[in-house]
Design an enzyme around this catalytic site. Structure first.
Site, PDB file in Angstrom:
ATOM      1  N   HIS A   1       0.839  -1.204   0.000  1.00  0.00           N
ATOM      2  CA  HIS A   1       0.000   0.000   0.000  1.00  0.00           C
ATOM      3  C   HIS A   1       0.876   1.258   0.000  1.00  0.00           C
ATOM      4  CE1 HIS A   1      -2.969  -2.695   2.397  1.00  0.00           C
ATOM      5  NE2 HIS A   1      -3.494  -2.544   1.197  1.00  0.00           N
TER       6      HIS A   1
ATOM      7  N   SER B   1      -2.593  -7.769   3.032  1.00  0.00           N
ATOM      8  CA  SER B   1      -2.888  -7.676   4.462  1.00  0.00           C
ATOM      9  C   SER B   1      -3.223  -9.060   5.019  1.00  0.00           C
ATOM     10  CB  SER B   1      -4.070  -6.728   4.696  1.00  0.00           C
ATOM     11  OG  SER B   1      -3.768  -5.444   4.237  1.00  0.00           O
TER      12      SER B   1
HETATM   13  P1  ADP Z   1      -9.714  -3.822  -0.456  1.00  0.00           P
HETATM   14  O1  ADP Z   1     -10.471  -4.623   0.578  1.00  0.00           O
HETATM   15  O2  ADP Z   1     -10.429  -2.581  -0.900  1.00  0.00           O
HETATM   16  O3  ADP Z   1      -9.176  -4.617  -1.602  1.00  0.00           O
HETATM   17  P2  ADP Z   1      -6.987  -3.658   0.489  1.00  0.00           P
HETATM   18  O4  ADP Z   1      -6.463  -2.904   1.678  1.00  0.00           O
HETATM   19  O5  ADP Z   1      -6.802  -5.133   0.480  1.00  0.00           O
HETATM   20  O6  ADP Z   1      -8.492  -3.220   0.375  1.00  0.00           O
HETATM   21  O7  ADP Z   1      -6.330  -3.076  -0.851  1.00  0.00           O
HETATM   22  C1  ADP Z   1      -6.475  -1.740  -1.215  1.00  0.00           C
HETATM   23  C2  ADP Z   1      -5.873  -1.540  -2.593  1.00  0.00           C
HETATM   24  O8  ADP Z   1      -4.472  -1.763  -2.530  1.00  0.00           O
HETATM   25  C3  ADP Z   1      -6.390  -2.489  -3.667  1.00  0.00           C
HETATM   26  O9  ADP Z   1      -6.459  -1.796  -4.895  1.00  0.00           O
HETATM   27  C4  ADP Z   1      -5.333  -3.550  -3.733  1.00  0.00           C
HETATM   28  O10 ADP Z   1      -5.310  -4.189  -4.995  1.00  0.00           O
HETATM   29  C5  ADP Z   1      -4.096  -2.715  -3.517  1.00  0.00           C
HETATM   30  N1  ADP Z   1      -2.973  -3.482  -2.981  1.00  0.00           N
HETATM   31  C6  ADP Z   1      -2.948  -4.257  -1.886  1.00  0.00           C
HETATM   32  N2  ADP Z   1      -1.730  -4.820  -1.716  1.00  0.00           N
HETATM   33  C7  ADP Z   1      -0.959  -4.383  -2.753  1.00  0.00           C
HETATM   34  C8  ADP Z   1       0.379  -4.615  -3.167  1.00  0.00           C
HETATM   35  N3  ADP Z   1       1.171  -5.447  -2.501  1.00  0.00           N
HETATM   36  N4  ADP Z   1       0.809  -3.985  -4.288  1.00  0.00           N
HETATM   37  C9  ADP Z   1      -0.018  -3.172  -4.982  1.00  0.00           C
HETATM   38  N5  ADP Z   1      -1.293  -2.928  -4.662  1.00  0.00           N
HETATM   39  C10 ADP Z   1      -1.768  -3.518  -3.555  1.00  0.00           C
END
Ligand code: ADP
Length: 166
Positions: A17, A129
């Site tokens: 993130h 996460s």
């Molecule tokens: P959600 O439940 O909305 O998917 P997340 O916190 O899991 O929330 O993810 C938020 C955003 O960050 C999403 O667009 C996800 O694809 C992106 N994301 C999560 N981890 C990574 C990563 N390691 N690299 C790039 N983008 C990520």
């Protein structure tokens, strides 16, 4: 003024993130990172805890603000006069879900809100996460995945071993 929102669960914030946020912050004058308060999704951290961790992790990025929201993302965007949503793409498995969301948000906002995707940096391609929680639950090393203060907070949640993985 170019503005964008990066919405997500951030349960908890990871280096994946932070990488997306750092890159997006260079493209916009103001980037709002917003924690979705989704009552239907069980989370390990409360919304307040997630907001606090994000604020600490992003404190050196002056044009990034952290908030939370509930309800429709496009309504939240309208309330802040934001027309760009940032999302991160890791693998092809993210694509279908993200494509559907992006198209729906564009449709229900009458074309006012578009989504910009940033592809993951390779070193964070497998980082999520959920993986952090699973590793921490079994007392594995999450230091490559999250800042130290986040790792401590996750270990603390699992210290009585009774929660299971969320
Ligand atoms: P959600 O439940 O909305 O998917 P997340 O916190 O899991 O929330 O993810 C938020 C955003 O960050 C999403 O667009 C996800 O694809 C992106 N994301 C999560 N981890 C990574 C990563 N390691 N690299 C790039 N983008 C990520």
């Amino acid at each position: 003024m170019k503005k964008a929102v990066y919405p997500g669960s951030f349960d908890p914030v990871t280096y994946g993130h932070i990488d997306v946020i750092t890159r997006a912050a260079k493209m916009f004058d103001v980037l709002t990172v917003s924690v979705l308060d989704n009552k239907r999704k069980q989370a390990l951290f409360s919304v307040d805890e997630r907001v606090r961790m994000l604020k600490e992790a992003l404190k050196d990025l002056p044009n990034v603000e952290v908030e939370s929201f509930s309800g429709l993302l496009v309504d939240y965007c309208a309330s802040k006069d934001i027309h760009v949503i940032i999302r991160g793409l890791r693998a092809i498995t993210d694509f279908e879900y993200e494509l559907q969301n992006a198209q729906t948000n564009r449709l229900i906002s009458n074309g006012k809100v578009d989504t910009v995707f940033l592809t993951t940096s390779l070193e964070y391609a497998y980082l999520s996460s959920s993986a952090v929680k699973e590793i921490a639950c079994f007392k594995g090393d999450v230091s490559p995945c999250v800042p130290k203060f986040v790792a401590d907070a996750v270990y603390d949640k699992y210290k009585d071993d009774s929660r299971g993985i969320l």
